[in-house]
Design an enzyme around this catalytic site. Structure first.
Site, PDB file in Angstrom:
ATOM      1  N   CYS A 167      -5.342  -3.120   2.229  1.00 11.12           N
ATOM      2  CA  CYS A 167      -5.379  -3.034   3.637  1.00 11.12           C
ATOM      3  C   CYS A 167      -6.822  -3.332   4.418  1.00 11.12           C
ATOM      4  O   CYS A 167      -7.371  -4.347   4.469  1.00 11.12           O
ATOM      5  CB  CYS A 167      -4.684  -2.086   4.343  1.00 11.12           C
ATOM      6  SG  CYS A 167      -3.815  -2.515   5.834  1.00 11.12           S
ATOM      7  N   THR A 171      15.861   6.913  26.947  1.00 12.02           N
ATOM      8  CA  THR A 171      15.786   5.252  27.614  1.00 12.02           C
ATOM      9  C   THR A 171      14.763   5.197  28.698  1.00 12.02           C
ATOM     10  O   THR A 171      14.755   4.360  29.541  1.00 12.02           O
ATOM     11  CB  THR A 171      17.242   5.419  28.518  1.00 12.02           C
ATOM     12  OG1 THR A 171      17.485   6.133  29.354  1.00 12.02           O
ATOM     13  CG2 THR A 171      18.298   5.199  27.689  1.00 12.02           C
ATOM     14  N   LEU A 187      24.290   6.175  30.330  1.00 18.50           N
ATOM     15  CA  LEU A 187      24.470   5.013  30.904  1.00 18.50           C
ATOM     16  C   LEU A 187      24.565   5.065  32.457  1.00 18.50           C
ATOM     17  O   LEU A 187      25.406   5.426  32.992  1.00 18.50           O
ATOM     18  CB  LEU A 187      25.433   4.314  30.614  1.00 18.50           C
ATOM     19  CG  LEU A 187      25.478   2.770  30.396  1.00 18.50           C
ATOM     20  CD1 LEU A 187      24.267   2.312  29.668  1.00 18.50           C
ATOM     21  CD2 LEU A 187      26.765   1.877  29.842  1.00 18.50           C
ATOM     22  N   GLU A 206       0.674  -1.076   0.080  1.00 17.29           N
ATOM     23  CA  GLU A 206      -0.003  -0.029  -0.059  1.00 17.29           C
ATOM     24  C   GLU A 206       0.899   1.213  -0.021  1.00 17.29           C
ATOM     25  O   GLU A 206       2.028   1.350   0.962  1.00 17.29           O
ATOM     26  CB  GLU A 206      -0.873   0.043   1.231  1.00 17.29           C
ATOM     27  CG  GLU A 206      -1.646   1.374   1.399  1.00 17.29           C
ATOM     28  CD  GLU A 206      -2.685   1.134   2.786  1.00 17.29           C
ATOM     29  OE1 GLU A 206      -2.198   0.200   3.752  1.00 17.29           O
ATOM     30  OE2 GLU A 206      -3.332   1.790   3.060  1.00 17.29           O
ATOM     31  N   ASP A 256      17.153   0.116  32.482  1.00 19.35           N
ATOM     32  CA  ASP A 256      16.525   0.604  31.180  1.00 19.35           C
ATOM     33  C   ASP A 256      17.583   1.209  30.197  1.00 19.35           C
ATOM     34  O   ASP A 256      17.700   0.826  29.018  1.00 19.35           O
ATOM     35  CB  ASP A 256      15.870   2.019  31.667  1.00 19.35           C
ATOM     36  CG  ASP A 256      14.326   1.484  32.564  1.00 19.35           C
ATOM     37  OD1 ASP A 256      13.966   0.589  32.070  1.00 19.35           O
ATOM     38  OD2 ASP A 256      14.206   2.190  33.325  1.00 19.35           O
ATOM     39  N   SER A 257      18.584   1.874  30.926  1.00 20.34           N
ATOM     40  CA  SER A 257      19.709   2.235  29.805  1.00 20.34           C
ATOM     41  C   SER A 257      20.633   1.215  29.152  1.00 20.34           C
ATOM     42  O   SER A 257      21.033   1.278  28.310  1.00 20.34           O
ATOM     43  CB  SER A 257      20.578   3.274  30.621  1.00 20.34           C
ATOM     44  OG  SER A 257      21.210   3.019  31.570  1.00 20.34           O
ATOM     45  N   LYS A 266      -9.277   2.595  -1.888  1.00 18.87           N
ATOM     46  CA  LYS A 266      -9.622   1.863  -0.863  1.00 18.87           C
ATOM     47  C   LYS A 266     -10.958   2.497  -0.233  1.00 18.87           C
ATOM     48  O   LYS A 266     -11.397   3.623  -0.394  1.00 18.87           O
ATOM     49  CB  LYS A 266      -8.497   2.447   0.372  1.00 18.87           C
ATOM     50  CG  LYS A 266      -8.345   1.683   1.623  1.00 18.87           C
ATOM     51  CD  LYS A 266      -7.103   2.218   2.217  1.00 18.87           C
ATOM     52  CE  LYS A 266      -7.159   1.407   3.520  1.00 18.87           C
ATOM     53  NZ  LYS A 266      -5.807   1.797   4.281  1.00 18.87           N
TER      54      LYS A 266
END
Lengths: 549, 549
Positions: free
Chosen positions: A148, A405, A299, A41, A304-305, A112
């Site tokens: 779609c 993060t 960091l 599409e 998470d980081s 569509k």
């Protein structure tokens, strides 16, 4: 008839690259003896092109590209998705169309009819729905071509008042083709298979379905194009998260013979594996398509980081990741060590920049105003924002893109500092709940320890004041994430969630936190979407509204 | 029949306050002898409620409020706007409806047929369009009741394929009522009058039009409700930017007699006066509805922050504005003086916090990484971001909301620092071009010098490096703003703009700047909308896309 399904990765507005890919696939398919090659599409111009579609120049360039594509369609036909000018005197300016190109020219145009306009979709913003339905005759077959959402008006939950196939079936087609741009979520593959299989069965027709692959900023498209027989059984499931072309012979008895031996899956990939692969593609395409190579991030030694750093190293190559450690006086000893262990495990570069002198300078500068007022959120945020200034300075000096993060649980309850740890060019795990981040870390460690075990097992902390733990201000993440899912994804009220058995005080507190963080989320980076309801373009809440509960 | 038009200021989701206002107006109207009182579109619940509408609890609360409103409707009828559950088995869950309430109960329900889904509007996201049309009989009159956009399908530019009045007129109504939530732009009042007048003429019917007033985050609603006779002549134009109730007797000969003496305007308010009044309402409602009182902002001595400071002082009272002066080594001598002059003219509080020690600390902390690399954008941004950290610290400590002071020209070309001067809770002049900011300053000074003349006449500068001027990197604002308007508002291509006579190099440079700033604008605060095309929710561009031009 031999059909090729071309599952390609397009770039919005990058006509040169998109057309080159399409033409290349047409030539390959012809060499392979295909009669027809089918693309996704709106592949010409890319999907979602958003308000690019409001520029007349964009539409006319799409049609120029279609001419170039048509010029190579000799001895092979193709189907491409393209925005077209609505030629009716009334209604929206455009249609979301498919060109059937044969013998070097557009022989049929299909538009569509069912235009999704929910969650991340805005198709009524640009397109007029089609109300006329015609099949396409080609090589002794009659093709019912839809786009779609046209196949997505389910019997159980009919979102639209029409169903294009109910019209097309009257013309007795013998095959269905659907071209799509259907974005990834970790539960979407199963839903997609069920709905498409149901269509094949209901209309008793074989079905060829081509999805695009690749990420467009926050939206990840997973590919996974599909072929069904007329009983709704899967004949082939194309690869996920990568480009691919599949070849299939449609016999006159409606039987489909793939050119290769399909490796049909007996079990689905786990949610976490899918999220992992989706995020890799999301990171990779964000950088590749925006022309950047190098990522940086703060960091902390937390999970998470660490997960974002590991994903970035896998997506971009460790040599393209610069991890920056920004310890403060509240950082615990183990944080720096955990962060350094990760850097070593990954082999990425790193810098250590202490923030004490900077935060001291801020507190000094503010002392005439702050006087002797007690340490509070103001000083906590100064730390987070000082880190952001340092990270952005590194980006500005060296040309990195900062990866955000924040996880989804934090983003939901506003447990983060706006213009601090909520900064970044793209949010990698902003649609991944904290409990899923833990699972993701374990998945990343499936073969060897990449993320230090200590990072996974220690209690989460923002380390903005002495001895701080996330659980000081938030419920345990396994409770929090369940409540968030009910409120954010399922849109249940506090009353309904309490009725499910959750503690009333906790529920009310969580929902209040989500509501009061709306203004923060408004200003955060795009978030790679992996769930059915991500923060960002798919969730549009008032900011200055009075929230329920 | 005596009709009251109630032009009120609602608050999204604040059922208590909205219902109290509505009930109060019903009682007042009854005391005034009105037979019918008309409220704005979706007044119950507020407009735009956005994804609040996806919560079942929100819809059921709307209907509870309608019951409470109906209970007071004795000896008077009313029309209220309300989201209702679509009772058809197929289609979207909701309708955008109006209740005609009489004798204590809902006697008729009318739903909206034309659902705007462009610019800031997303109505197809929630609502199914109505396809059945019925007039309402009341007190010997037959009312053709429609909702906002239902009257906006113009003959010249028909955006929809139906026109509800073409159906309703068949039932021979003798009056039209339209309830609306039609947001302000500086050109919208004239367009509104023209379109509504055209409807009155075309259907040869008197027309009562009620708009809401008040700001909902970035969207400002200006009121200006209107009454037309059946020739399309204006009988009354209600006040702009304030609540009001107007009373009118509709005679059986279709003549309309206002209860008061209308003061019909012979000239329209200037664009700048409208923008000024709109921004005041926008600021006031942002603070009032979000429960905050005190604003702060960084005051540089330049014109943008001066205008925002003056607007804030007028909207909130000077005593609620804290101006913070944050000079650096690059601030010119006159900047501090100009800022102090403004503070004195306004009578607001101020603090001076020098940023030198903070920026020195950042540069010191980064010296191992930056080594002897030359001063560039990284150091410039450190200054802007240091200011943001200080401003946000003041907000966090004292409970202020930070006002963003970026203008539309800057926001367009990305002439600002993300997480620096692009911070804030709300952007006050982010939809006002720099050339308009100058006009606004002069308008603010119309009676006395509030904004120091020196602030208006000196060449604009960001003062982030020695002797810097905006024109070092940007074209003159009178050229820049015209190019921006063609590209952003009129969506012309570079080729088209060059053809208008603008310098090719300048046009290409400007458009490239706009395109590459998309990721910055994504993360900036909501912008009070005053133009037909503001940055924010009404302009949705891809971030990782390849831009034309």
């Amino acid at each position: 008839m031999k059909i090729a399904l071309a599952q390609l990765n397009y770039h919005i507005g990058n006509f040169e690259s998109n057309t080159a890919k399409i033409i290349d696939a047409i030539k390959k398919a012809r060499e392979n003896g295909a009669d027809l090659v089918v693309f996704a599409e709106l592949c010409v111009g890319g999907y979602p092109a958003r308000d690019f579609l409001e520029f007349k120049e964009f539409i006319s360039l799409c049609n120029q590209e279609a001419d170039a594509i048509a010029a190579v369609c000799q001895d092979i036909a193709c189907i491409i998705g393209i925005p077209t000018v609505n030629n009716q005197p009334e209604g929206k300016d455009l249609n979301n169309s498919a060109y059937f190109i044969n013998n070097g020219k557009v022989e049929a145009i299909v538009s569509k009819a069912l235009l999704p306009n929910y969650d991340v979709f805005d198709e009524y913003r640009y397109f007029e729905p089609c109300t006329q339905f015609n099949c396409i005759d080609f090589k002794g077959h009659r093709i019912a071509l839809t786009i779609c959402e046209d196949l997505w008006n389910t019997i159980e939950n009919p979102l639209y008042i029409t169903r294009p196939m109910d019209e097309l079936i009257k013309q007795q087609p013998d095959v269905m083709i659907n071209i799509a741009a259907s974005p990834f979520t970790y539960s979407h593959d199963e839903e997609r298979i069920a709905i498409l299989s149901d269509n094949a069965k209901r209309y008793n027709l074989p079905l060829f379905y081509v999805n695009q692959v690749g990420a467009q900023t926050e939206l990840i498209f997973d590919g996974g194009s599909l072929v069904f027989d007329n009983n709704g059984a899967i004949i082939d499931e194309m690869p996920y998260f990568e480009e691919s072309i599949g070849y299939y012979t449609l016999q006159n008895d409606a039987k489909i013979v793939p050119q290769h031996t399909p490796t049909l899956k007996t079990t689905r990939a786990s949610d976490i594996e899918q999220i992992h692969n989706g995020l890799l593609l999301g990171i990779r395409d964000y950088f590749y398509k925006s022309g950047f190579k190098q990522a940086t991030l703060g960091l902390s030694g937390g999970i998470d980081s660490a997960v974002v750093c590991a994903l970035a190293a896998e997506a971009l190559g460790a040599e393209n990741v610069m991890a920056i450690l920004l310890p403060s006086k509240f950082s615990s000893d183990h944080s720096l060590k955990d962060a350094m262990d990760l850097v070593q495990n990954l082999g990425c570069r790193h810098e250590v920049i202490a923030i004490k002198e900077v935060t001291d300078a801020f507190e000094q500068a503010l002392s005439p105003q702050f006087k002797n007022l007690p340490f509070n959120i103001a000083e906590e945020n100064i730390q987070a924002r000082s880190r952001a200034v340092l990270l952005m300075a590194m980006c500005n000096k060296f040309g990195y893109i900062l990866l955000n993060t924040s996880n989804k649980s934090e983003a939901a309850v506003g447990y983060g500092t706006l213009y601090g740890d909520m900064c970044g060019g793209i949010s990698v795990i902003g649609d991944v709940y904290k409990t899923q981040v833990f699972e993701l870390a374990k998945y990343i460690n499936r073969d060897r320890e990449i993320i230090p075990v200590n990072t996974i097992v220690k209690p989460p902390s923002a380390e903005l004041r002495p001895g701080q733990k996330d659980t000081d201000s938030l419920p345990d993440y396994d409770i929090l994430d369940k409540i968030l899912k009910e409120y954010v994804e399922n849109r249940c009220s506090s009353g309904e969630i309490i009725q499910m058995g959750y503690d009333e005080t906790t529920v009310r507190k969580v929902i209040k936190l989500v509501n009061t963080a709306e203004h923060k989320r408004y200003q955060t980076p795009p978030i790679l979407r992996v769930s059915p309801k991500a923060f960002g373009v798919g969730r549009r809440m008032p900011i200055v509204g009075k929230y329920l509960s």
